[in-house]
Design a protein around this motif. Sequence first.
Motif, PDB file in Angstrom:
ATOM      1  N   THR A  23       0.829  -1.198   0.000  1.00 48.50           N
ATOM      2  CA  THR A  23       0.000   0.000   0.000  1.00 48.50           C
ATOM      3  C   THR A  23       0.868   1.254   0.000  1.00 48.50           C
ATOM      4  OG1 THR A  23      -0.108   0.164   2.403  1.00 48.50           O
ATOM      5  CG2 THR A  23      -1.797  -1.193   1.309  1.00 48.50           C
ATOM      6  N   LEU A  24       0.280   2.334  -0.447  1.00 46.78           N
ATOM      7  CA  LEU A  24       0.968   3.621  -0.449  1.00 46.78           C
ATOM      8  C   LEU A  24       1.356   4.016   0.971  1.00 46.78           C
ATOM      9  CD1 LEU A  24       1.968   6.211  -1.816  1.00 46.78           C
ATOM     10  CD2 LEU A  24      -0.372   7.076  -1.702  1.00 46.78           C
ATOM     11  N   ASN A  25       0.470   3.794   1.935  1.00 47.47           N
ATOM     12  CA  ASN A  25       0.779   4.159   3.322  1.00 47.47           C
ATOM     13  C   ASN A  25       1.991   3.394   3.846  1.00 47.47           C
ATOM     14  OD1 ASN A  25      -1.157   6.138   3.759  1.00 47.47           O
ATOM     15  ND2 ASN A  25      -2.734   4.635   4.246  1.00 47.47           N
ATOM     16  N   ALA A  26       2.093   2.117   3.515  1.00 50.62           N
ATOM     17  CA  ALA A  26       3.255   1.337   3.939  1.00 50.62           C
ATOM     18  C   ALA A  26       4.524   1.897   3.305  1.00 50.62           C
ATOM     19  CB  ALA A  26       3.072  -0.133   3.571  1.00 50.62           C
ATOM     20  N   ALA A  27       4.432   2.291   2.039  1.00 47.82           N
ATOM     21  CA  ALA A  27       5.596   2.867   1.350  1.00 47.82           C
ATOM     22  C   ALA A  27       6.004   4.192   1.990  1.00 47.82           C
ATOM     23  CB  ALA A  27       5.286   3.047  -0.132  1.00 47.82           C
ATOM     24  N   LEU A  28       5.030   5.050   2.280  1.00 46.72           N
ATOM     25  CA  LEU A  28       5.331   6.349   2.882  1.00 46.72           C
ATOM     26  C   LEU A  28       5.960   6.182   4.262  1.00 46.72           C
ATOM     27  CD1 LEU A  28       2.121   8.353   1.883  1.00 46.72           C
ATOM     28  CD2 LEU A  28       4.358   8.393   0.777  1.00 46.72           C
ATOM     29  N   ASP A  29       5.453   5.227   5.049  1.00 41.83           N
ATOM     30  CA  ASP A  29       6.028   4.969   6.376  1.00 41.83           C
ATOM     31  C   ASP A  29       7.466   4.471   6.269  1.00 41.83           C
ATOM     32  OD1 ASP A  29       3.672   5.731   7.615  1.00 41.83           O
ATOM     33  OD2 ASP A  29       2.937   3.677   7.859  1.00 41.83           O
ATOM     34  N   ALA A  30       7.728   3.539   5.355  1.00 45.56           N
ATOM     35  CA  ALA A  30       9.082   2.990   5.202  1.00 45.56           C
ATOM     36  C   ALA A  30      10.049   4.047   4.682  1.00 45.56           C
ATOM     37  CB  ALA A  30       9.053   1.785   4.275  1.00 45.56           C
ATOM     38  N   ILE A  31       9.590   4.892   3.773  1.00 47.24           N
ATOM     39  CA  ILE A  31      10.453   5.967   3.254  1.00 47.24           C
ATOM     40  C   ILE A  31      10.831   6.924   4.371  1.00 47.24           C
ATOM     41  CG2 ILE A  31      10.427   8.024   1.773  1.00 47.24           C
ATOM     42  CD1 ILE A  31       8.852   6.288  -0.281  1.00 47.24           C
ATOM     43  N   GLU A  32       9.878   7.250   5.231  1.00 52.08           N
ATOM     44  CA  GLU A  32      10.187   8.140   6.350  1.00 52.08           C
ATOM     45  C   GLU A  32      11.161   7.469   7.324  1.00 52.08           C
ATOM     46  OE1 GLU A  32       7.846  11.200   9.196  1.00 52.08           O
ATOM     47  OE2 GLU A  32       6.968   9.185   9.084  1.00 52.08           O
ATOM     48  N   ARG A  33      10.926   6.203   7.617  1.00 51.36           N
ATOM     49  CA  ARG A  33      11.735   5.468   8.584  1.00 51.36           C
ATOM     50  C   ARG A  33      13.173   5.263   8.102  1.00 51.36           C
ATOM     51  NH1 ARG A  33       7.921   2.468   9.723  1.00 51.36           N
ATOM     52  NH2 ARG A  33       8.155   0.894   8.113  1.00 51.36           N
TER      53      ARG A  33
END
Length: 177
Positions: A3-13
């Motif tokens: 999901t996009l949300n999972a991608a955004l979280d991993a990119i931030e992390r």
Amino acid sequence: MATLNAALDAIERHLNFPRSRSTGVSRRLQEAILLPSGAPGVPPDMDDDNVLDLVVALASDTELHNAVDAVEAFHRMTPGGVSLVDAPQSIPSAPIAVAILIEDARAGVADARKSQIEISHNASALALHKPAAQAVRFCMPGQDAGHWASRGHHKSITLNVAAIADALDDIFGKVIA
């Protein structure tokens, strides 16, 4: 797929791009149909290439309305700015070269994990820095890749390939070597 949300979280992390900015950039890329949009009640499914496009847009550190242009330029970049018309298929464009390097890093290739990707903000250019090797520069066809730093004020960001690989592993799961 993820999901996009999972991608955004991993990119931030893993890459320290703030979620507040990456949300706006991803929305712009979705509006331009460069990222999937999903459907009502269904989150968009992202693949590796979608995540790399989002990372390039964020690393380009451009105004929000120019994020689409940054990704489109990334897709047109060639090695040394040469034309790839009638060139052998074995010569990769920037997105292919970056994807190959990151896949090697995900598979545990030590030199790939030690590599870096430098993205120029104002020259529409990208360089791959590998250990004990000369940088491979990509830019728009017709540009001189050797002069990207001499075009006046130069601003770029350097990303560790290992961090991008770790983010993709976090999003999609580990690659079995």
